[in-house]
Design a protein around this motif. Structure first.
Motif, mmCIF file in Angstrom:
data_model
loop_
_atom_site.group_PDB
_atom_site.id
_atom_site.type_symbol
_atom_site.label_atom_id
_atom_site.label_comp_id
_atom_site.label_asym_id
_atom_site.label_seq_id
_atom_site.Cartn_x
_atom_site.Cartn_y
_atom_site.Cartn_z
ATOM 1 N N GLY A 40 0.457 39.904 26.447
ATOM 2 C CA GLY A 40 0.586 38.629 25.743
ATOM 3 C C GLY A 40 0.999 37.505 26.671
ATOM 4 N N PRO A 41 1.218 36.321 26.130
ATOM 5 C CA PRO A 41 1.628 35.194 26.974
ATOM 6 C C PRO A 41 3.028 35.392 27.548
ATOM 7 N N VAL A 42 3.226 34.868 28.742
ATOM 8 C CA VAL A 42 4.501 34.936 29.451
ATOM 9 C C VAL A 42 5.028 33.515 29.624
ATOM 10 N N LEU A 43 6.290 33.306 29.348
ATOM 11 C CA LEU A 43 6.921 32.010 29.577
ATOM 12 C C LEU A 43 7.461 31.983 30.999
ATOM 13 N N TYR A 44 6.956 31.041 31.798
ATOM 14 C CA TYR A 44 7.335 30.907 33.207
ATOM 15 C C TYR A 44 8.225 29.675 33.323
ATOM 16 N N LEU A 95 11.368 25.723 22.230
ATOM 17 C CA LEU A 95 9.928 25.749 21.982
ATOM 18 C C LEU A 95 9.580 26.211 20.574
ATOM 19 N N GLY A 96 10.549 26.783 19.862
ATOM 20 C CA GLY A 96 10.271 27.273 18.525
ATOM 21 C C GLY A 96 9.417 28.524 18.507
ATOM 22 N N ARG A 97 9.346 29.240 19.608
ATOM 23 C CA ARG A 97 8.604 30.503 19.689
ATOM 24 C C ARG A 97 9.223 31.371 20.772
ATOM 25 N N ARG A 98 8.927 32.661 20.705
ATOM 26 C CA ARG A 98 9.503 33.602 21.667
ATOM 27 C C ARG A 98 8.398 34.431 22.321
ATOM 28 N N PHE A 99 8.740 35.024 23.450
ATOM 29 C CA PHE A 99 7.779 35.705 24.301
ATOM 30 C C PHE A 99 8.277 37.103 24.646
ATOM 31 N N ALA A 100 7.338 38.007 24.932
ATOM 32 C CA ALA A 100 7.721 39.351 25.362
ATOM 33 C C ALA A 100 8.425 39.312 26.710
ATOM 34 N N LEU A 101 8.014 38.363 27.572
ATOM 35 C CA LEU A 101 8.658 38.215 28.883
ATOM 36 C C LEU A 101 8.868 36.744 29.175
ATOM 37 N N VAL A 102 10.091 36.417 29.539
ATOM 38 C CA VAL A 102 10.422 35.105 30.098
ATOM 39 C C VAL A 102 10.794 35.350 31.550
ATOM 40 N N MET A 103 10.112 34.691 32.481
ATOM 41 C CA MET A 103 10.357 34.934 33.901
ATOM 42 C C MET A 103 10.777 33.658 34.611
ATOM 43 N N THR A 112 25.210 30.613 33.013
ATOM 44 C CA THR A 112 25.045 31.155 31.661
ATOM 45 C C THR A 112 24.224 30.242 30.764
ATOM 46 N N ALA A 113 24.362 28.919 30.913
ATOM 47 C CA ALA A 113 23.622 27.992 30.063
ATOM 48 C C ALA A 113 22.119 28.158 30.265
ATOM 49 N N ARG A 114 21.693 28.245 31.494
ATOM 50 C CA ARG A 114 20.267 28.407 31.768
ATOM 51 C C ARG A 114 19.786 29.797 31.363
ATOM 52 N N LEU A 115 20.588 30.800 31.669
ATOM 53 C CA LEU A 115 20.193 32.164 31.300
ATOM 54 C C LEU A 115 20.080 32.305 29.788
ATOM 55 N N ALA A 116 20.993 31.678 29.051
ATOM 56 C CA ALA A 116 20.929 31.725 27.595
ATOM 57 C C ALA A 116 19.687 31.007 27.085
ATOM 58 N N GLY A 117 19.294 29.905 27.743
ATOM 59 C CA GLY A 117 18.074 29.210 27.364
ATOM 60 C C GLY A 117 16.862 30.096 27.515
ATOM 61 N N ALA A 118 16.850 30.912 28.563
ATOM 62 C CA ALA A 118 15.757 31.867 28.740
ATOM 63 C C ALA A 118 15.813 32.957 27.686
ATOM 64 N N ALA A 119 17.001 33.498 27.440
ATOM 65 C CA ALA A 119 17.148 34.605 26.491
ATOM 66 C C ALA A 119 16.751 34.203 25.077
ATOM 67 N N ARG A 120 17.039 32.961 24.690
ATOM 68 C CA ARG A 120 16.686 32.492 23.345
ATOM 69 C C ARG A 120 15.178 32.480 23.114
ATOM 70 N N HIS A 121 14.405 32.439 24.206
ATOM 71 C CA HIS A 121 12.946 32.377 24.090
ATOM 72 C C HIS A 121 12.270 33.726 24.314
ATOM 73 N N SER A 122 13.055 34.783 24.361
ATOM 74 C CA SER A 122 12.498 36.128 24.561
ATOM 75 C C SER A 122 12.847 37.025 23.387
ATOM 76 N N TRP A 123 11.882 37.875 22.994
ATOM 77 C CA TRP A 123 12.217 38.916 22.016
ATOM 78 C C TRP A 123 12.280 40.288 22.672
ATOM 79 N N ALA A 124 12.025 40.327 23.986
ATOM 80 C CA ALA A 124 12.030 41.628 24.661
ATOM 81 C C ALA A 124 12.761 41.585 25.996
#
Length: 222
Positions: A40-44, A95-103, A112-124
């Motif tokens: 699926g799509p990956v958030l980079y 973004l209002g959507r989540r991804f299997a991988l955020v890289m 932590t603020a940036r890492l949390a921003g990434a985690a909020r956009h991942s479901w895996a």
């Protein structure tokens, strides 16, 4: 010599000029393997000029790219036709959507603020690259001058071809042995930590982390 900065609040045009002159990344690993496994799509995050994204795209990986630098996004748009590109700061991303991988290559998820921003956009899973404090403490490598180093932060000067020198502000450090606690603060659990193949971790300028999103965890919001 031209001194440039990577400043999300006040983007330096020279920083994009620096990357415009750099070649495509020689290797897309571990990102390619992780992206193919995710499907699926990956958030980079921090897609920059598309140096790493280009080989991923050619390999069939579907990408959504985010960067805070308008000049970088212009370069990425030219190199990555058809890729959805968005301008935003990671800690403010919604973004209002989540991804299997955020890289996030290139040591951008260092707090932590940036890492949390990434985690909020991942479901895996979230994959990230972090600068290696052990390598800095051993003197770093050619083209990297350590201006300041302690347990918490580092300041560096990095020389590039073309006479560019990137001057960093104080960069928060994440030590490999403290990664599990760092991830836990953003609702993530460590799955894999690795350096470059065939090298001891302490010899590697950066290290790579693959983390699993814990669905029951409370992720900090901005």
């Amino acid at each position: 010599m031209r001194r440039v900065r990577d400043d999300p609040q006040q983007p330096d045009p020279g920083f994009a000029e620096l990357y415009a002159g750099l070649p495509e990344a020689e290797s897309a690993e571990p990102w390619l393997g992780w992206a193919q496994a995710a499907g699926g799509p990956v958030l980079y995050l921090g897609i920059g000029a598309g140096r790493v994204a280009a080989p991923l795209l050619r390999a069939g990986v579907e990408l959504v790219g985010v960067d805070s630098h308008p000049g970088m996004l212009e370069l990425a748009a030219a190199r990555l036709p058809g890729v959805e590109l968005l301008r935003a700061r990671i800690e403010e991303l919604d973004l209002g959507r989540r991804f299997a991988l955020v890289m996030a290559p290139s040591n951008i998820l260092f707090d932590t603020a940036r890492l949390a921003g990434a985690a909020r956009h991942s479901w895996a899973r979230v994959g990230l690259e972090l600068i290696n404090p052990h390598w800095l403490g051993a003197g770093a490598g050619s083209g990297v001058k350590v201006l300041r180093l302690d347990r918490e932060r580092a300041e560096l000067e990095v020389s590039y071809p073309g006479g560019f020198v990137q001057v960093t502000g104080p960069i928060p450090l994440v030590w490999p042995e403290a990664v599990e606690g760092f991830l836990a603060e953003a609702g993530l659990r460590l799955e894999r930590l690795q350096g470059e193949p065939g090298r001891e971790l302490a010899e590697c300028p950066t290290f790579y982390v693959l983390a699993k999103r814990l669905r029951s965890a409370q992720i900090p919001s901005t």
